[in-house]
Scaffold this motif. Sequence first.
Motif, short mmCIF file in Angstrom:
data_model
loop_
_atom_site.label_atom_id
_atom_site.label_comp_id
_atom_site.label_asym_id
_atom_site.label_seq_id
_atom_site.Cartn_x
_atom_site.Cartn_y
_atom_site.Cartn_z
N GLU A 130 0.81 -1.22 0.00
CA GLU A 130 0.00 0.00 0.00
C GLU A 130 0.85 1.27 0.00
OE1 GLU A 130 -0.50 -2.61 1.75
OE2 GLU A 130 -2.59 -3.25 1.53
N ASP A 131 2.09 1.16 0.47
CA ASP A 131 2.97 2.33 0.51
C ASP A 131 3.55 2.67 -0.86
OD1 ASP A 131 2.45 2.41 3.17
OD2 ASP A 131 4.45 1.79 3.84
N PHE A 132 3.31 1.80 -1.84
CA PHE A 132 3.91 2.00 -3.16
C PHE A 132 2.84 2.13 -4.25
CE2 PHE A 132 6.89 -0.29 -0.49
CZ PHE A 132 8.06 0.45 -0.64
N LEU A 133 1.65 2.56 -3.84
CA LEU A 133 0.58 2.76 -4.81
C LEU A 133 0.83 4.03 -5.63
CD1 LEU A 133 -2.56 1.86 -2.67
CD2 LEU A 133 -1.64 0.57 -4.59
N GLU A 134 0.59 3.93 -6.91
CA GLU A 134 0.73 5.08 -7.81
C GLU A 134 -0.51 5.15 -8.68
OE1 GLU A 134 4.32 4.60 -9.99
OE2 GLU A 134 5.64 5.05 -8.28
N SER A 135 -1.02 6.36 -8.87
CA SER A 135 -2.22 6.53 -9.68
C SER A 135 -1.88 6.45 -11.16
CB SER A 135 -2.88 7.87 -9.37
OG SER A 135 -1.98 8.94 -9.65
N VAL A 136 -2.77 5.85 -11.91
CA VAL A 136 -2.61 5.72 -13.36
C VAL A 136 -3.77 6.45 -14.02
CG1 VAL A 136 -2.43 4.14 -15.30
CG2 VAL A 136 -1.45 3.52 -13.08
N ASN A 144 3.71 0.05 -7.53
CA ASN A 144 4.99 0.14 -8.23
C ASN A 144 5.87 -1.00 -7.70
OD1 ASN A 144 7.55 0.75 -9.19
ND2 ASN A 144 7.23 2.96 -9.03
N GLU A 145 5.76 -2.16 -8.34
CA GLU A 145 6.43 -3.36 -7.84
C GLU A 145 7.95 -3.24 -7.90
OE1 GLU A 145 4.99 -6.76 -9.85
OE2 GLU A 145 2.95 -6.61 -9.03
N ASP A 149 10.04 -3.78 -4.57
CA ASP A 149 11.01 -4.88 -4.47
C ASP A 149 12.40 -4.37 -4.14
OD1 ASP A 149 8.97 -6.61 -5.04
OD2 ASP A 149 9.52 -6.92 -7.15
N THR A 150 12.77 -3.23 -4.72
CA THR A 150 14.10 -2.65 -4.42
C THR A 150 14.22 -2.29 -2.95
OG1 THR A 150 14.23 -1.74 -6.66
CG2 THR A 150 15.69 -0.79 -4.99
N ARG A 151 13.19 -1.66 -2.40
CA ARG A 151 13.22 -1.29 -0.98
C ARG A 151 13.22 -2.53 -0.08
NH1 ARG A 151 11.09 3.96 -0.35
NH2 ARG A 151 12.14 5.29 -1.88
N ARG A 152 12.42 -3.52 -0.46
CA ARG A 152 12.36 -4.73 0.36
C ARG A 152 13.68 -5.49 0.35
NH1 ARG A 152 6.39 -7.61 -0.51
NH2 ARG A 152 5.18 -6.05 0.65
#
Length: 642
Positions: A130-136, A144-145, A149-152
């Motif tokens: 939920e912290d990486f949601l981006e509007s389209v 924004n997977e 994934d980079t942060r994780r």
Amino acid sequence: MAAEMALSHRPPALVLNFSSCSLSTRCSGSAAKSLLFRFLPFLRWLPRYPIKDWLLGDIVSGFSVGIMHLPQGLAYALLAGLPPVTGLYSSFYPVFLYFFFGTSRHNSVGPFAVISVMIGSLTESLMPSEDFLESVNGSNATVNEELRDTRRVELVATITVLTGIFQVLLGLLQFGFVVTYLSDPLVRGYTTAASVHVLISQLKNVFGVSQSEHSGPLSLFVVSIYPPEHIPSSCKLPDTNVGTLVTSIIAMVSILIVKELNHKFGAKLPMPIPIELITIIVSTGISYGVNLKEKFGVSVVGNIPSGLKPPVVPNMSYFGQVVGNAFAIAVVGYAICISLGKIFALKHGYKVDSNQELIALGLCNFLGGFFQCFAISCSMSRSLVQESTGGNSQVAGVIASLVILVTIVKIGELFRDLPKAILAAIIIVNLKGMFKQFKDLSTLWKSNKVDLLVWVVTFIATLLLNLDIGLAASVAFGLLTVIFRTQLPHYSILGRISDTDVYRDVVEYEMAQEVPGVKIFRSSSTIYFANVELYAEALKKKVGEPPSAGDGPGVAVIELSAGERSAPSEPTLRSLGLPQPSFSAVILDFSPVSFVDTVSIKILKNIFRDFREIEVDVFIASCPGEGDLQSHEPRASPLAHS
């Protein structure tokens, strides 16, 4: 003359210095060699490696385990909430490093389900999607997977390095015994509960639906399935992706059947059928040919980068957030690893160094964390395959790591169309062995109710409180049971079995008869501040309450000075008209006593004083040869006169 004296004294001085230096060099060289062999055990066994007898078996075993590493690495990365390639990294670097530092010949280190789900709970709580949601287009929101994934990966690398630091420090401090606080019922209850967490976490990939991510206490029961539009609502299982569900069911049934065949005909097969590898190859081919992602909406693994990446220093800012979780992962990972190592060592007649295993596992995690690995442990399934296919040493581990290396460099990118449902199926099927641990309940019910209680409390606490808090609560409860057991020991009066030197409880053994005039008292537990008063009360109850002056009617209490007490005319119970006990001596059997503290000493002195007043001698039997008690009372002497 002075010059001659100076010259005459120089040679001895030089000789002494050289001999001392030579001795020091020999000692330091020997110590350095011993230290080197201790921290690099392969230097001891590799020069004596029997190539003709072991090499072929290790090669076959290495290929077999490497084939298992490939699907399990991909699947357990998914379980940890990470890109699949990190599972391949975790199946290569730690496995290769363990060859140099490990002492177990049969342990297969690498990704493990319980550790992966512990990491997954952290990634979901600290880095939720939920912290990486981006509007389209200003309306729909997507995750924004790539950024997530980079942060994780950055977060998990930090956890892995910190886990390794804890394990190395504990090993260097000779704290390998810390795992003894995790009893077998506790570990089995914990891993069973963890397998339930694993199962629940994979339902979203089995049904092909989106599941909101929750963490913390009771998070397992907050299962909210919501539609792709990210509108929270009630359960949306009717929105199940049929193609994903059918893929999962077919994969699970196929893997289960072949695994049963492997188990049934294992003795006749040169090596187990690699059904997991076959499944991912076939399913990847079908997914690519049919285009499952576009036509049926089946979620796939996606891009798997080829080649190895350079090391990256972990982000130290995460240390404060994950230090407790890293310690829990370090302890659980080591507990599983050393328990497996000791099983194989006992079976094959070699020794596993518990502290060195802790260091080896720590170095695998510490160094692996710089190469985007997640924390690892040992897998029972892979270790059994490594043993059963002829593996005799960690040369098999090197072969397995080379198989994964080839996959990372050349083959990994071919699995980009692998359905995630296949990985979920592999994870769920591999939980079968852990779910069999529910059979422990009937066994423990018949053998030990307290261990059964530890198992059940650990299982429930881990389900309700999540993996990290649940582990802490389980260990605390396990230690409390030890305290309660020492506070409620079995007290008994011992008697001698005729014509023998054997003494047993007179209540439980009819043939045991008390020695006339002697009471032999025994507690099944050691004596310390928490139970010594109960010990004194039980002694008086079993032996008989020492009579007081008030028990003799009309008799006054007479206080005597020290000089009068030492006089020959010292009054006795008989002269004072007090009732006399039926025994003249009490023997305290201290065979279960391993230590006593100052509180115990005070209470024991009161016991000696009370029995001295009724003219009963007190002795200690089986007193420890060394320790706290001996410093207070001499061995083999009547305590009534000490």
